[in-house]
Each structure stands twice: as structure tokens, then as C-alpha cells.
Design a protein around this motif. Structure first.
Motif, short mmCIF file in Angstrom:
data_model
loop_
_atom_site.label_atom_id
_atom_site.label_comp_id
_atom_site.label_asym_id
_atom_site.label_seq_id
_atom_site.Cartn_x
_atom_site.Cartn_y
_atom_site.Cartn_z
N GLY A 156 -11.30 2.87 -4.82
CA GLY A 156 -10.48 2.48 -5.38
C GLY A 156 -10.46 3.59 -6.69
N SER A 157 -11.59 2.64 -7.72
CA SER A 157 -12.14 2.71 -9.16
C SER A 157 -12.67 4.36 -8.92
N LEU A 175 0.92 -1.20 -0.09
CA LEU A 175 0.13 -0.06 0.14
C LEU A 175 0.99 1.12 -0.17
N THR A 176 2.13 0.95 0.80
CA THR A 176 2.67 2.37 1.00
C THR A 176 3.71 2.66 -0.44
N TRP A 227 -5.44 4.26 -5.84
CA TRP A 227 -4.60 3.16 -6.09
C TRP A 227 -4.38 2.40 -4.87
N GLY A 228 -3.45 2.86 -3.86
CA GLY A 228 -4.92 2.19 -2.63
C GLY A 228 -5.27 1.48 -2.10
N LEU A 252 -5.24 -1.82 -4.24
CA LEU A 252 -3.97 -2.44 -4.20
C LEU A 252 -4.10 -3.07 -2.79
N TYR A 253 -5.45 -2.64 -2.24
CA TYR A 253 -5.88 -2.88 -0.52
C TYR A 253 -6.52 -4.27 -0.93
N GLY A 254 -7.72 -4.13 -2.01
CA GLY A 254 -8.76 -4.79 -2.47
C GLY A 254 -8.37 -5.84 -2.62
N PHE A 255 -7.41 -6.27 -4.07
CA PHE A 255 -6.60 -7.31 -4.28
C PHE A 255 -6.31 -8.12 -3.52
N SER A 256 -4.82 -7.41 -2.49
CA SER A 256 -3.80 -8.38 -1.96
C SER A 256 -4.79 -8.61 -1.00
N ILE A 257 -6.09 -8.66 -0.78
CA ILE A 257 -6.86 -9.29 0.34
C ILE A 257 -8.05 -10.02 0.35
#
Length: 458
Positions: free
Chosen positions: A232-233, A53-54, A205-206, A209-214
């Protein structure tokens, strides 16, 4: 001049190597960290998620930072942040402190990669960029693959804190050398950082990335995934609209007016995702299905890492002579071959065969990753170089998170549906199904490669 350029490249590659190595070192250290701090897997996963995320928030801002500040100052600040985060991580007395350490580390690492690419592409003419970016490919390909092997050995003999102790002296040495020898090569421009753009970019972007990563852990159809993906979208749409109307955008989306840049960015994102996805699936297979050690996992991946490292400078020189199309076609064919054979994994598949297949895939990746990134950058004017590298790095991360989540979700879903076969057999079928998805992805990449030009115009 050549000596100065070589020294600058050496400093940049060392900085990139240590920051990328750091990402993969901690991947297989989750169990001992969970045991030390008495936390569950969901909480421990934040060490990877928060790093991602960072990075995702910072990388899009780097195009502005590269234009606003000297590259020497940016590199020193990035390496200082990275070193401070590494030091804090080594002595972290609690999980929250370790999490803060990862955020500080990622703040430095998020600047290093796009900065490295921009400086290198600025210093060299188009006809020499392939060769020098090939050496950059050695770093970006070798570091993530050698990480699990090194981490496996360290964890077998020492503690997870020694992963930080291993990285710290290297980052301090690189910081010291950069402070003494780094020169300024980029051109500074006046401009104000638009605060609304930062908000839209961070949440855009955060959120993705967060949605896809979890998603890999909780499934795509859960509210925990859909809310960040939706937010995010929406934020990303607002961010893009704002960038297109600002006289000096934070991130220039007009880079996509170049068809070559667009195709090469998509392809390099797919390749990066396939590299990370294949490593994760093989790790699950070796450790969870076969019940083997982290070190054995690392050794299976090591030969592929070495081949990627050896081939990247060679493919860079080949790119300078013949362009990216032929390399992409050969590369995706190798990935397609390796992925399709992995669909037939069994409980008794030889580790030597696994190493050979991963090496075949790694050989293919070395043909594509940096050559196509270079081809995309060559299609842009020098003024858009920083925006191109920031965009390429950001989309590679988002693509990697998306595909990894998709592969883990496929694996988890099939495993859950077939649990009556026994956990190991069910997971084996899940991994085979995920490799079927990587085969389809590599086939799409192969088809898209036919759209590339044979040789980019200089």
C-alpha cells in the motif's frame, strides 16, 4: 432559490444518514450472522473490512467523477447501488452473497459522502458554510452513534436480516425523491480517467486500509499486516508521484499546499478516529468485561449521539461567526477530559457515568468535526473543492482504521500479557491502556489546535 437549496440539502443529508447508519448497524450483529452461516469471527469480520476497502478504493475516484458527471446522475447511481446491495443483503442465502451485497452497498456509500460535501460547499458562500455543514455534522455524528442502539433493539426482538429491512425502505424513498427533485449544481469538466492512477490508488489506499483494519485482530508485527502495508505504501507513493505529473490528476495532492487545509484535515481525521475508537472500547467494556447486552451498549452511547446531533448545527453557526480555533480548543479539552477519566474504569463503574463521559467526548467532537472540515475547505479555491472533500474523506477513513487498529492492538496485547488475572480483569486493564492512548491523541490534537487561525478570511 433558498427553497431549492434547502430541498437539495435535505436529500443529500438523508442519503448520507442512511449510508452512515448502515455502517454501524452491522457491527454488533456479527454473532447471529456467524451462527446462521456457521462461520468464525475472522471470516465474519470481512463484512466490515470489505465495506471499508470498497469505500477506500472509490472515495479517491469521486473527485474525478464529480467533475466528469452531473451530481444528479451520480447521486441516483450511488443510491441505486446502495438500495440494490441492501435488498440483496436482506435475502442473502449464503455468506458469499452477503459479502457481495456489502460490496455493492459500499460502492454507493463511497460516492455519497464526498458528493454531499462538495455539493453543499459549492452552493453556499464561505460565510454560510459553517451553518449548513453543521447540519451535515448532525448526520455524520448522530448516525454512527445511534446505530448500535437501534441494532441492539432490533437484534433483541427480530433477526439480523431486519437490519437490512430497516434501511431498505428509507434508501428507496430517498432514491425516489432524489430522482424527482435533485438539481445539478456542480460544473462538468472534460477529462479521461487514468487507468494507472486507479490501479495505484486502489492498491495504495486499499493496502493501507486492509493492513490497519486486520492489525487489531492479528497484531501489527505479523506478515499478514506488513505485506499489505508495504504494498500500500509503495503504491501510494507511485500514485502521488503520478498525480503531481498529470495535467488533470485524478486526486489533486496540491490541496496540501494550504497549511490550514493540512492541519484541519489531520485534526478532523484524529477526531473521527477518537469517536470510532471510543465507541469500540466502550462496547468491549460493556459487553465483554461487564457481560451486558448490545441494547445496554447502545443506550450508553445514545445520549452522546443526541448531544452531537443537537450541537452540530449550533457549532456550525458559531464557526461562521468566530472561526474554528476556539471551537477546536474547547472540543479537544472536552475529549481530553472524558478520555483521561476513562483511564480509571473499574468493574463497578456506573453506566450513567460512562454515558456522561461519552457525552462529554461527543460534545467535544461536535465542536470539531464539521467546523474544521469547513475551515479546511474554505481555505481552498472552488475548483479544488471536490478534491478537498475526497482527500478529507479518504484520510479520515485511513486515520480511523489506523487508530482503531492501534487501540485494539494495545487492548489485546495487555489482555494477553495479564491473563493470569482472569479474562475480565485482563481485558479491563487492556481497555484502560487503550484509553491512555486516546488521552495522548487528544492532547496532541489540543496542541495542534493552537496552530489554527482565529478567523478564516472570507
Amino acid at each position: 432559490m433558498n427553497d431549492k437549496r434547502n430541498l437539495i440539502v435535505a436529500i443529500l443529508l438523508s442519503a448520507a444518514f442512511v449510508s452512515i447508519l448502515n455502517q454501524t448497524l452491522l457491527l454488533i450483529a456479527m454473532p447471529p450472522i456467524m451462527e446462521d452461516f456457521k462461520i468464525d469471527a475472522n471470516l465474519a469480520q470481512w463484512l466490515t473490512t470489505v465495506y471499508l476497502l470498497t469505500n477506500g478504493i472509490l472515495i479517491p475516484i469521486t473527485a474525478f467523477l464529480i467533475g466528469r458527471f452531473s451530481n444528479r446522475l451520480l447521486l441516483i447511481v450511488a443510491l441505486t447501488l446502495f438500495s440494490v446491495g441492501t435488498f440483496l443483503g436482506a435475502f442473502a442465502p449464503s455468506f458469499p452473497v452477503l459479502l457481495i451485497a456489502r460490496i455493492i452497498q459500499a460502492s454507493g456509500a463511497g460516492i455519497i459522502m464526498p458528493l454531499m460535501q462538495t455539493i453543499i460547499l459549492t452552493m453556499y458562500p464561505k460565510e454560510k458554510r459553517g451553518s449548513i455543514m453543521g447540519f451535515a455534522g448532525l448526520v455524520t455524528g448522530f448516525a454512527p452513534a445511534v446505530g448500535p442502539t437501534l441494532a441492539g433493539w432490533i437484534l433483541d426482538h427480530l433477526t439480523w436480516r431486519h437490519l437490512f429491512f430497516t434501511v431498505l425502505p428509507v434508501s428507496v424513498i430517498v432514491l425516489t425523491v432524489a430522482t424527482i427533485f435533485m438539481k445539478n449544481v456542480t460544473t462538468k469538466k472534460e477529462g479521461q480517467l487514468d487507468s494507472l492512477s486507479i490501479v495505484f490508488s486502489s492498491f495504495g489506499w486499499g493496502g493501507l486500509l486492509y493492513g490497519f483494519s486486520i492489525a487489531g485482530a492479528v497484531g501489527f508485527l505479523t506478515i499478514q499486516v506488513w505485506i499489505p502495508l508495504a504494498v500500500g505504501s509503495i503504491m501510494l507513493v507511485l500514485f502521488i508521484r503520478r498525480q503531481l505529473h498529470l495535467p488533470q490528476p485524478m486526486l489533486e495532492f496540491r490541496v496540501f499546499q494550504s497549511t490550514i487545509f493540512t492541519i484541519t484535515t489531520i485534526l478532523s481525521s484524529v477526531v473521527y478516529a477518537l469517536m470510532i475508537g471510543t465507541q469500540i472500547l466502550l462496547t468491549f467494556y460493556i459487553q465483554n468485561v461487564r457481560q451486558l447486552t448490545a441494547l445496554e451498549t447502545g443506550l450508553v452511547l445514545l445520549m452522546g449521539a443526541l448531544v452531537m446531533g443537537i450541537m452540530s448545527p449550533i457549532t456550525g453557526k458559531v464557526f461562521d461567526k468566530v472561526g474554528g480555533k476556539g471551537l477546536a480548543l474547547v472540543g479537544f479539552t472536552c475529549i481530553l477530559l472524558g478520555s483521561s477519566v476513562l483511564i480509571g474504569l473499574s468493574m463497578n463503574t456506573s453506566l450513567w457515568l460512562l454515558a456522561l463521559l461519552f457525552t462529554t467526548i461527543s460534545f467535544g467532537i461536535s465542536m470539531i468535526m464539521m467546523p474544521l472540515t469547513t475551515a479546511g475547505m474554505n481555505a481552498l479555491p472552488l475548483a479544488l473543492m471536490a478534491h478537498g472533500t475526497a482527500m478529507n474523506s479518504t484520510l479520515r477513513m485511513v486515520g480511523g482504521a489506523l487508530v482503531t487498529a492501534l487501540l485494539v492492538t494495545i487492548m489485546s496485547t495487555v489482555t494477553t500479557l495479564q491473563l493470569e488475572m482472569g479474562t475480565a480483569n485482563a481485558m479491563l486493564n487492556g481497555i484502560r491502556s487503550a484509553f491512555f492512548a486516546t488521552t495522548i491523541l487528544s492532547m496532541i490534537g489540543l496542541i495542534l489546535s493552537f496552530l489554527l487561525e482565529k478567523k478564516n478570511a472570507s
